[in-house]
Structure formats: structure tokens, C-alpha cells
Design a protein around this motif. Structure first.
Motif, PDB file in Angstrom:
ATOM      1  N   GLN A 137       6.115  -4.844  33.795  1.00 54.11           N
ATOM      2  CA  GLN A 137       5.741  -5.496  35.054  1.00 54.11           C
ATOM      3  C   GLN A 137       6.970  -6.081  35.780  1.00 54.11           C
ATOM      4  OE1 GLN A 137       3.762  -6.382  32.077  1.00 54.11           O
ATOM      5  NE2 GLN A 137       2.790  -4.476  32.682  1.00 54.11           N
ATOM      6  N   ASP A 138       8.137  -5.460  35.572  1.00 55.26           N
ATOM      7  CA  ASP A 138       9.364  -5.925  36.232  1.00 55.26           C
ATOM      8  C   ASP A 138       9.282  -5.824  37.750  1.00 55.26           C
ATOM      9  OD1 ASP A 138      10.583  -6.523  33.831  1.00 55.26           O
ATOM     10  OD2 ASP A 138      11.852  -4.739  33.795  1.00 55.26           O
ATOM     11  N   ILE A 139       8.646  -4.784  38.255  1.00 58.98           N
ATOM     12  CA  ILE A 139       8.565  -4.582  39.704  1.00 58.98           C
ATOM     13  C   ILE A 139       7.741  -5.709  40.340  1.00 58.98           C
ATOM     14  CG2 ILE A 139       7.912  -2.985  41.541  1.00 58.98           C
ATOM     15  CD1 ILE A 139      10.158  -1.899  39.688  1.00 58.98           C
ATOM     16  N   GLN A 142       7.809   3.362  35.696  1.00 60.61           N
ATOM     17  CA  GLN A 142       7.728   3.041  34.268  1.00 60.61           C
ATOM     18  C   GLN A 142       8.031   1.582  33.961  1.00 60.61           C
ATOM     19  OE1 GLN A 142      10.278   5.928  32.344  1.00 60.61           O
ATOM     20  NE2 GLN A 142       8.497   7.061  31.613  1.00 60.61           N
ATOM     21  N   LEU A 143       9.002   0.998  34.655  1.00 64.13           N
ATOM     22  CA  LEU A 143       9.317  -0.406  34.395  1.00 64.13           C
ATOM     23  C   LEU A 143       8.153  -1.313  34.767  1.00 64.13           C
ATOM     24  CD1 LEU A 143      13.045  -0.624  35.518  1.00 64.13           C
ATOM     25  CD2 LEU A 143      12.143  -0.688  33.188  1.00 64.13           C
ATOM     26  N   GLU A 144       7.362  -0.905  35.732  1.00 60.23           N
ATOM     27  CA  GLU A 144       6.163  -1.667  36.083  1.00 60.23           C
ATOM     28  C   GLU A 144       5.105  -1.486  34.997  1.00 60.23           C
ATOM     29  OE1 GLU A 144       3.568  -4.186  38.067  1.00 60.23           O
ATOM     30  OE2 GLU A 144       5.716  -3.919  38.265  1.00 60.23           O
ATOM     31  N   ASP A 145       4.913  -0.247  34.573  1.00 61.20           N
ATOM     32  CA  ASP A 145       3.908   0.025  33.541  1.00 61.20           C
ATOM     33  C   ASP A 145       4.236  -0.682  32.230  1.00 61.20           C
ATOM     34  OD1 ASP A 145       2.579   1.631  35.353  1.00 61.20           O
ATOM     35  OD2 ASP A 145       3.372   3.506  34.542  1.00 61.20           O
ATOM     36  N   HIS A 171       7.401   1.529  44.483  1.00 60.89           N
ATOM     37  CA  HIS A 171       7.543   1.747  43.035  1.00 60.89           C
ATOM     38  C   HIS A 171       6.246   1.367  42.303  1.00 60.89           C
ATOM     39  CE1 HIS A 171      11.599   3.044  43.050  1.00 60.89           C
ATOM     40  NE2 HIS A 171      12.187   1.874  43.136  1.00 60.89           N
ATOM     41  N   LYS A 172       5.627   0.255  42.708  1.00 60.40           N
ATOM     42  CA  LYS A 172       4.362  -0.141  42.082  1.00 60.40           C
ATOM     43  C   LYS A 172       3.285   0.903  42.324  1.00 60.40           C
ATOM     44  CE  LYS A 172       2.887  -4.118  43.289  1.00 60.40           C
ATOM     45  NZ  LYS A 172       2.543  -5.490  43.664  1.00 60.40           N
ATOM     46  N   GLN A 173       3.188   1.380  43.575  1.00 59.62           N
ATOM     47  CA  GLN A 173       2.174   2.371  43.917  1.00 59.62           C
ATOM     48  C   GLN A 173       2.395   3.681  43.171  1.00 59.62           C
ATOM     49  OE1 GLN A 173       2.670   2.502  48.160  1.00 59.62           O
ATOM     50  NE2 GLN A 173       1.209   0.844  48.529  1.00 59.62           N
ATOM     51  N   ASP A 174       3.654   4.030  42.968  1.00 66.46           N
ATOM     52  CA  ASP A 174       3.989   5.293  42.302  1.00 66.46           C
ATOM     53  C   ASP A 174       3.912   5.207  40.787  1.00 66.46           C
ATOM     54  OD1 ASP A 174       4.422   6.317  44.809  1.00 66.46           O
ATOM     55  OD2 ASP A 174       6.622   6.274  44.672  1.00 66.46           O
ATOM     56  N   GLY A 175       3.609   4.025  40.257  1.00 63.45           N
ATOM     57  CA  GLY A 175       3.494   3.867  38.812  1.00 63.45           C
ATOM     58  C   GLY A 175       4.831   3.925  38.095  1.00 63.45           C
TER      59      GLY A 175
END
Length: 100
Positions: A88-90, A82-85, A76-80
Motif C-alpha cells: 500500500q505504498d502508493i 505491485q507496490l500498492e498490492d 498506479h493505484k488504478q492499474d494495480g
């Protein structure tokens, strides 16, 4: 005969755990509707516990499930995601999982 009973028992337990997961999702939605943080937390905890136990009954070790979760978070982080963007939940969850 004993082996057949064991297979039947295992199948029954798996079916019961599946209904538990559905029940916990239902309770979570109701708690969200009611706005009860305590009940939301309890429902989420119950859902996670039931999911881990269901996985174990299906032959997936807790460690393998944890590793799969970490791999999913990494992807999920590598794929960008949205929750990470946005939040930063991931990364936060990944850090939490790695520190346990």
C-alpha cells in the motif's frame, strides 16, 4: 545582448541541475551500498529538491509537479501497481501528499 546572456545563463543552470540530479543518484547508490540510513535519507532529499528545482527552471511550477505526482499515484493505484498490492505504498504516499 542582455537577453542572450540570460538565455545562456538559464541553459547553463539547467545543465548544472541535470548533473546535480545524476550526482545525487550516484550518492544514493553509494549510500545504499554502504547501508547508511542517514546518507540514504540525505541523498533522497537532495534528489527530490534538485528535481523540483529543475522542473521549476524548465517552467513547471511546484504545484503542477505535485499535481502530476498525485495523478501518477492515482493511475498506479488504478492499474494495480505491485507496490500498492503488496505494501500500500502508493496509497500511503498519496495520503501524505494530499495532507501537506
Amino acid at each position: 545582448m542582455h537577453k542572450e546572456m540570460d538565455v545562456a545563463k538559464r541553459a547553463k543552470v539547467i545543465e548544472w541541475l541535470k548533473t546535480e540530479v545524476v550526482d545525487h543518484v550516484s550518492r544514493l547508490f553509494k549510500a545504499l551500498w554502504e547501508g547508511s540510513t542517514t546518507r540514504v535519507t540525505d541523498s533522497l532529499a537532495s534528489l527530490i529538491v534538485s528535481s523540483y528545482i529543475l522542473g521549476r527552471r524548465l517552467g513547471i511550477s511546484y504545484r503542477d509537479l505535485d499535481e502530476s505526482i498525485l495523478e501518477k499515484l492515482k493511475k498506479h493505484k488504478q492499474d494495480g501497481h505491485q507496490l500498492e498490492d503488496w505494501y500500500q505504498d502508493i496509497s500511503t504516499l498519496e495520503d501524505h501528499m494530499r495532507k501537506r
